[in-house]
Design a protein around this motif. Structure first.
Motif, short mmCIF file in Angstrom:
data_model
loop_
_atom_site.label_atom_id
_atom_site.label_comp_id
_atom_site.label_asym_id
_atom_site.label_seq_id
_atom_site.Cartn_x
_atom_site.Cartn_y
_atom_site.Cartn_z
N LEU A 110 63.12 58.00 41.35
CA LEU A 110 64.52 58.22 41.66
C LEU A 110 64.88 59.68 41.42
CD1 LEU A 110 66.09 55.11 39.91
CD2 LEU A 110 65.62 55.41 42.33
N TYR A 116 71.83 56.93 39.90
CA TYR A 116 70.86 56.18 40.70
C TYR A 116 70.35 54.92 39.99
CZ TYR A 116 70.86 59.89 44.15
OH TYR A 116 71.24 60.78 45.13
N LEU A 120 71.12 50.97 41.26
CA LEU A 120 70.08 49.95 41.44
C LEU A 120 70.31 48.75 40.53
CD1 LEU A 120 66.82 52.04 41.88
CD2 LEU A 120 68.12 50.79 43.60
N LYS A 154 74.69 58.72 47.86
CA LYS A 154 73.58 58.35 46.98
C LYS A 154 72.86 57.13 47.51
CE LYS A 154 75.49 60.50 42.91
NZ LYS A 154 76.59 60.43 42.03
N MET A 155 73.62 56.18 48.05
CA MET A 155 73.00 54.97 48.61
C MET A 155 72.19 55.32 49.85
SD MET A 155 76.17 52.43 47.77
CE MET A 155 75.63 51.05 48.70
N ARG A 157 70.69 58.14 50.34
CA ARG A 157 69.47 58.79 49.85
C ARG A 157 68.46 57.74 49.40
NH1 ARG A 157 68.55 63.54 45.72
NH2 ARG A 157 66.37 63.86 46.18
N LEU A 158 68.95 56.66 48.78
CA LEU A 158 68.05 55.56 48.37
C LEU A 158 67.46 54.88 49.60
CD1 LEU A 158 70.03 54.09 45.33
CD2 LEU A 158 67.91 55.41 45.27
N LEU A 161 64.59 57.05 50.70
CA LEU A 161 63.45 56.90 49.77
C LEU A 161 62.76 55.56 49.95
CD1 LEU A 161 64.96 58.46 46.52
CD2 LEU A 161 63.19 59.43 47.99
N ILE A 163 64.08 52.56 49.13
CA ILE A 163 64.43 51.61 48.07
C ILE A 163 65.50 50.64 48.55
CG2 ILE A 163 65.35 51.42 45.72
CD1 ILE A 163 64.09 54.20 45.20
N LYS A 174 69.17 45.72 48.88
CA LYS A 174 67.88 46.12 48.29
C LYS A 174 66.77 45.70 49.22
CE LYS A 174 65.58 46.57 43.97
NZ LYS A 174 65.62 46.41 42.59
#
Length: 176
Positions: A110, A116, A120, A154-155, A157-158, A161, A163, A174
Motif C-alpha cells: 500500500l 489506505y 481496506l 485513494k480508492m 489508486r487502490l 494497484l 486491490i 474488494k
C-alpha cells in the motif's frame, strides 16, 4: 633472607607454620654493652597466611565465574548456529515458492498514507460495494466535498494497484 625467615624449605601450596625464631637486633647500649631486642615474626607470617587464603578464595571464585561464563558462551554460540540453520532453511524454502504467490504478496503493498489500511479495513468489514461517501462516514470524516474527493482518489489508486475493483463509476468493492 629466606633462610633467616625460615621459608627456604617451604612446600608450595602448603600453609606456612611460623617458626619460633626471633631475630635479634643489636644496638649499642652504654659502654661496650649491647641491648638485644627480639622481633617476633609470628604476627607477620599469620597476616601473610590470611592474605594468601583471601587470594586463593578470590581465584577460586573467579575460576567458577569463568566456567559459568564459558557455559553461557557455548549456549549462545549454539543458539546462533541454530538460527543460522533456520535462516538457511527458510531462504531455501522461499526460493522454491512459485512466482504467482510472490505477485500476490507484491500487489498488496500500500502507499505510505495511513488512510489506505483504514479504507481496506472498512472493505473487510462489509460485503457489498461502497461509495467514497460511505467510506468517509465509516472513517468519521466530515462529509465535505474535499474529504469525499480525496477518499475517492485513494480508492481509485487502490483500483490501479489491483486491490479494489470499480464495478460502476464511483462504486468500489474488494477484488476477489
Amino acid at each position: 633472607m629466606a633462610c633467616l625467615l625460615g621459608g627456604g624449605d617451604r612446600v608450595p601450596g602448603q600453609r606456612h607454620r611460623a617458626p619460633d625464631v626471633h631475630m635479634e637486633r643489636g644496638a649499642p647500649y652504654g659502654r661496650g654493652q649491647q641491648h638485644r631486642r627480639r622481633v617476633n615474626l609470628n604476627p607477620l607470617l599469620q597476616a601473610l597466611d590470611l592474605q594468601e587464603d583471601a587470594a586463593r578464595t578470590l581465584a577460586d571464585e573467579l575460576r567458577t565465574r569463568i566456567d559459568a561464563l564459558q557455559n553461557q558462551l557455548r549456549d549462545g554460540e549454539l543458539r546462533l548456529e541454530h538460527l543460522a540453520i533456520t535462516r538457511t532453511t527458510i531462504t531455501g524454502l522461499a526460493d522454491g515458492i512459485p512466482d504467482q504467490a510472490a505477485d500476490l504478496a507484491g500487489s498488496l503493498e500500500l502507499p505510505e498514507h495511513p488512510d489506505y489500511p483504514r479504507i481496506l479495513a472498512v472493505f473487510n468489514d462489509t460485503s457489498g460495494p461502497l461509495r467514497a461517501r460511505d467510506i468517509c462516514q465509516a472513517l468519521d470524516f466530515e462529509l465535505l466535498l474535499k474529504h469525499v474527493e480525496r477518499t475517492r482518489n485513494k480508492m481509485k489508486r487502490l483500483v490501479t494497484l489491483g486491490i479494489l475493483s470499480e464495478a460502476e463509476p464511483g462504486t468500489f468493492s474488494k477484488k476477489q
